[in-house]
Motif scaffolding. Structure first.
Motif, PDB file in Angstrom:
ATOM      1  N   GLU A 172      -3.447  -0.840   1.200  1.00 21.19           N
ATOM      2  CA  GLU A 172      -4.317  -1.950   0.820  1.00 21.19           C
ATOM      3  C   GLU A 172      -3.872  -2.575  -0.504  1.00 21.19           C
ATOM      4  O   GLU A 172      -3.860  -3.793  -0.654  1.00 21.19           O
ATOM      5  CB  GLU A 172      -5.749  -1.443   0.707  1.00 21.19           C
ATOM      6  CG  GLU A 172      -6.775  -2.507   0.503  1.00 21.19           C
ATOM      7  CD  GLU A 172      -8.176  -1.940   0.613  1.00 21.19           C
ATOM      8  OE1 GLU A 172      -8.900  -2.042  -0.380  1.00 21.19           O
ATOM      9  OE2 GLU A 172      -8.526  -1.394   1.679  1.00 21.19           O
ATOM     10  N   HIS A 173      -3.478  -1.744  -1.454  1.00 21.24           N
ATOM     11  CA  HIS A 173      -3.040  -2.237  -2.759  1.00 21.24           C
ATOM     12  C   HIS A 173      -1.843  -3.181  -2.613  1.00 21.24           C
ATOM     13  O   HIS A 173      -1.802  -4.234  -3.240  1.00 21.24           O
ATOM     14  CB  HIS A 173      -2.686  -1.073  -3.686  1.00 21.24           C
ATOM     15  CG  HIS A 173      -2.083  -1.516  -4.975  1.00 21.24           C
ATOM     16  ND1 HIS A 173      -2.822  -2.127  -5.967  1.00 21.24           N
ATOM     17  CD2 HIS A 173      -0.811  -1.490  -5.420  1.00 21.24           C
ATOM     18  CE1 HIS A 173      -2.030  -2.435  -6.968  1.00 21.24           C
ATOM     19  NE2 HIS A 173      -0.799  -2.062  -6.668  1.00 21.24           N
ATOM     20  N   GLU A 174      -0.877  -2.811  -1.793  1.00 23.95           N
ATOM     21  CA  GLU A 174       0.311  -3.642  -1.574  1.00 23.95           C
ATOM     22  C   GLU A 174      -0.083  -5.013  -1.037  1.00 23.95           C
ATOM     23  O   GLU A 174       0.412  -6.037  -1.480  1.00 23.95           O
ATOM     24  CB  GLU A 174       1.259  -2.953  -0.598  1.00 23.95           C
ATOM     25  CG  GLU A 174       2.435  -3.790  -0.171  1.00 23.95           C
ATOM     26  CD  GLU A 174       3.443  -4.046  -1.279  1.00 23.95           C
ATOM     27  OE1 GLU A 174       4.115  -5.086  -1.218  1.00 23.95           O
ATOM     28  OE2 GLU A 174       3.560  -3.223  -2.194  1.00 23.95           O
ATOM     29  N   LEU A 175      -0.988  -5.017  -0.100  1.00 24.97           N
ATOM     30  CA  LEU A 175      -1.434  -6.265   0.511  1.00 24.97           C
ATOM     31  C   LEU A 175      -2.215  -7.128  -0.480  1.00 24.97           C
ATOM     32  O   LEU A 175      -1.970  -8.325  -0.604  1.00 24.97           O
ATOM     33  CB  LEU A 175      -2.290  -5.961   1.735  1.00 24.97           C
ATOM     34  CG  LEU A 175      -2.833  -7.142   2.505  1.00 24.97           C
ATOM     35  CD1 LEU A 175      -1.698  -7.953   3.110  1.00 24.97           C
ATOM     36  CD2 LEU A 175      -3.768  -6.658   3.601  1.00 24.97           C
ATOM     37  N   LEU A 176      -3.130  -6.520  -1.219  1.00 25.84           N
ATOM     38  CA  LEU A 176      -4.007  -7.275  -2.112  1.00 25.84           C
ATOM     39  C   LEU A 176      -3.297  -7.793  -3.350  1.00 25.84           C
ATOM     40  O   LEU A 176      -3.768  -8.744  -3.977  1.00 25.84           O
ATOM     41  CB  LEU A 176      -5.225  -6.432  -2.493  1.00 25.84           C
ATOM     42  CG  LEU A 176      -6.170  -6.104  -1.330  1.00 25.84           C
ATOM     43  CD1 LEU A 176      -7.313  -5.218  -1.800  1.00 25.84           C
ATOM     44  CD2 LEU A 176      -6.699  -7.365  -0.666  1.00 25.84           C
ATOM     45  N   GLN A 177      -2.165  -7.234  -3.710  1.00 29.00           N
ATOM     46  CA  GLN A 177      -1.458  -7.752  -4.888  1.00 29.00           C
ATOM     47  C   GLN A 177      -0.870  -9.133  -4.641  1.00 29.00           C
ATOM     48  O   GLN A 177      -0.505  -9.826  -5.571  1.00 29.00           O
ATOM     49  CB  GLN A 177      -0.390  -6.775  -5.362  1.00 29.00           C
ATOM     50  CG  GLN A 177       0.858  -6.735  -4.536  1.00 29.00           C
ATOM     51  CD  GLN A 177       1.882  -5.765  -5.116  1.00 29.00           C
ATOM     52  OE1 GLN A 177       1.693  -5.208  -6.184  1.00 29.00           O
ATOM     53  NE2 GLN A 177       2.962  -5.575  -4.414  1.00 29.00           N
ATOM     54  N   HIS A 178      -0.801  -9.542  -3.379  1.00 29.77           N
ATOM     55  CA  HIS A 178      -0.275 -10.863  -3.020  1.00 29.77           C
ATOM     56  C   HIS A 178      -1.380 -11.830  -2.604  1.00 29.77           C
ATOM     57  O   HIS A 178      -1.105 -12.839  -1.967  1.00 29.77           O
ATOM     58  CB  HIS A 178       0.731 -10.740  -1.868  1.00 29.77           C
ATOM     59  CG  HIS A 178       1.913  -9.901  -2.209  1.00 29.77           C
ATOM     60  ND1 HIS A 178       2.861 -10.285  -3.119  1.00 29.77           N
ATOM     61  CD2 HIS A 178       2.292  -8.681  -1.760  1.00 29.77           C
ATOM     62  CE1 HIS A 178       3.786  -9.357  -3.215  1.00 29.77           C
ATOM     63  NE2 HIS A 178       3.467  -8.377  -2.406  1.00 29.77           N
ATOM     64  N   ILE A 179      -2.614 -11.540  -2.981  1.00 29.03           N
ATOM     65  CA  ILE A 179      -3.763 -12.297  -2.495  1.00 29.03           C
ATOM     66  C   ILE A 179      -3.650 -13.805  -2.761  1.00 29.03           C
ATOM     67  O   ILE A 179      -4.084 -14.610  -1.942  1.00 29.03           O
ATOM     68  CB  ILE A 179      -5.069 -11.714  -3.082  1.00 29.03           C
ATOM     69  CG1 ILE A 179      -6.262 -12.176  -2.274  1.00 29.03           C
ATOM     70  CG2 ILE A 179      -5.225 -12.066  -4.546  1.00 29.03           C
ATOM     71  CD1 ILE A 179      -7.518 -11.397  -2.570  1.00 29.03           C
ATOM     72  N   ASN A 180      -3.037 -14.196  -3.839  1.00 28.75           N
ATOM     73  CA  ASN A 180      -2.892 -15.621  -4.150  1.00 28.75           C
ATOM     74  C   ASN A 180      -1.786 -16.295  -3.350  1.00 28.75           C
ATOM     75  O   ASN A 180      -1.631 -17.513  -3.406  1.00 28.75           O
ATOM     76  CB  ASN A 180      -2.632 -15.823  -5.647  1.00 28.75           C
ATOM     77  CG  ASN A 180      -3.831 -15.434  -6.481  1.00 28.75           C
ATOM     78  OD1 ASN A 180      -4.969 -15.620  -6.074  1.00 28.75           O
ATOM     79  ND2 ASN A 180      -3.574 -14.869  -7.646  1.00 28.75           N
ATOM     80  N   ASP A 181      -1.019 -15.513  -2.629  1.00 29.97           N
ATOM     81  CA  ASP A 181       0.118 -16.039  -1.880  1.00 29.97           C
ATOM     82  C   ASP A 181      -0.120 -16.074  -0.370  1.00 29.97           C
ATOM     83  O   ASP A 181       0.796 -16.356   0.389  1.00 29.97           O
ATOM     84  CB  ASP A 181       1.376 -15.197  -2.184  1.00 29.97           C
ATOM     85  CG  ASP A 181       1.686 -15.157  -3.668  1.00 29.97           C
ATOM     86  OD1 ASP A 181       1.728 -16.245  -4.282  1.00 29.97           O
ATOM     87  OD2 ASP A 181       1.870 -14.053  -4.202  1.00 29.97           O
ATOM     88  N   ILE A 195      -1.264 -11.304   8.491  1.00 30.34           N
ATOM     89  CA  ILE A 195      -1.352 -12.016   7.223  1.00 30.34           C
ATOM     90  C   ILE A 195       0.042 -12.494   6.845  1.00 30.34           C
ATOM     91  O   ILE A 195       0.973 -11.693   6.734  1.00 30.34           O
ATOM     92  CB  ILE A 195      -1.937 -11.118   6.119  1.00 30.34           C
ATOM     93  CG1 ILE A 195      -3.324 -10.639   6.546  1.00 30.34           C
ATOM     94  CG2 ILE A 195      -1.982 -11.867   4.787  1.00 30.34           C
ATOM     95  CD1 ILE A 195      -3.923  -9.582   5.678  1.00 30.34           C
ATOM     96  N   LYS A 196       0.159 -13.798   6.678  1.00 26.29           N
ATOM     97  CA  LYS A 196       1.434 -14.397   6.280  1.00 26.29           C
ATOM     98  C   LYS A 196       1.375 -14.642   4.776  1.00 26.29           C
ATOM     99  O   LYS A 196       0.469 -15.309   4.286  1.00 26.29           O
ATOM    100  CB  LYS A 196       1.659 -15.704   7.028  1.00 26.29           C
ATOM    101  CG  LYS A 196       2.985 -16.358   6.742  1.00 26.29           C
ATOM    102  CD  LYS A 196       3.153 -17.605   7.604  1.00 26.29           C
ATOM    103  CE  LYS A 196       4.483 -18.274   7.399  1.00 26.29           C
ATOM    104  NZ  LYS A 196       4.628 -19.454   8.268  1.00 26.29           N
ATOM    105  N   VAL A 197       2.350 -14.077   4.071  1.00 23.26           N
ATOM    106  CA  VAL A 197       2.430 -14.183   2.620  1.00 23.26           C
ATOM    107  C   VAL A 197       3.736 -14.889   2.264  1.00 23.26           C
ATOM    108  O   VAL A 197       4.800 -14.506   2.744  1.00 23.26           O
ATOM    109  CB  VAL A 197       2.380 -12.782   1.961  1.00 23.26           C
ATOM    110  CG1 VAL A 197       2.583 -12.880   0.465  1.00 23.26           C
ATOM    111  CG2 VAL A 197       1.067 -12.083   2.286  1.00 23.26           C
ATOM    112  N   VAL A 198       3.640 -15.920   1.431  1.00 21.92           N
ATOM    113  CA  VAL A 198       4.826 -16.648   0.990  1.00 21.92           C
ATOM    114  C   VAL A 198       4.936 -16.524  -0.531  1.00 21.92           C
ATOM    115  O   VAL A 198       4.032 -16.940  -1.258  1.00 21.92           O
ATOM    116  CB  VAL A 198       4.765 -18.132   1.406  1.00 21.92           C
ATOM    117  CG1 VAL A 198       5.999 -18.873   0.923  1.00 21.92           C
ATOM    118  CG2 VAL A 198       4.616 -18.262   2.912  1.00 21.92           C
TER     119      VAL A 198
END
Length: 118
Positions: A64-73, A90-93
């Motif tokens: 979860e931490h890995e995913l949430l660190q990119h929340i703004n992306d 979830i697509k993160v750019v």
């Protein structure tokens, strides 16, 4: 968390975890789309996504931490169904690099999954 950059990585994922076949097919389809987008002269068996732009299968609450660190992306968050199971996509750019995070419902904390669903 399992990083998927190639068909070999997908094969290992299938060996290591008991996952619905339709879910692993979704991961394979994402990998194929990226292969086709690269317009690479390497055959699919030799194709490998770069580390900075790959597909991740989340396996535990610790991810979860890995995913949430990119929340703004986040570019998009989708909740999809495969049979009687739901999964998150979830697509993160980040800096033009695209990462796809996938996980089955029930993998992360219930509150986080509820928040992502909305």
């Amino acid at each position: 968390m399992q990083m998927i950059q190639s068909l070999a990585d997908l094969g290992m994922l299938k060996i290591m975890y008991t996952l619905p076949a339709k879910y692993t097919k979704v991961i394979e389809q994402h990998l194929m789309k990226r292969y086709e987008a690269e317009d690479n002269s390497v055959n699919m068996v030799g194709f490998r996504l770069p580390t900075e732009a790959c597909i991740y299968h989340l396996t535990s609450r610790n991810d979860e931490h890995e995913l949430l660190q990119h929340i703004n992306d986040y570019q998009h968050v989708k909740v999809k169904s495969i049979g009687d199971k739901r999964y998150f996509e979830i697509k993160v750019v980040v800096d033009g690099d695209v990462n796809i995070y996938l996980f089955l419902e029930g993998t992360l904390d219930g509150w986080t999954e509820q928040w992502l669903s909305n």
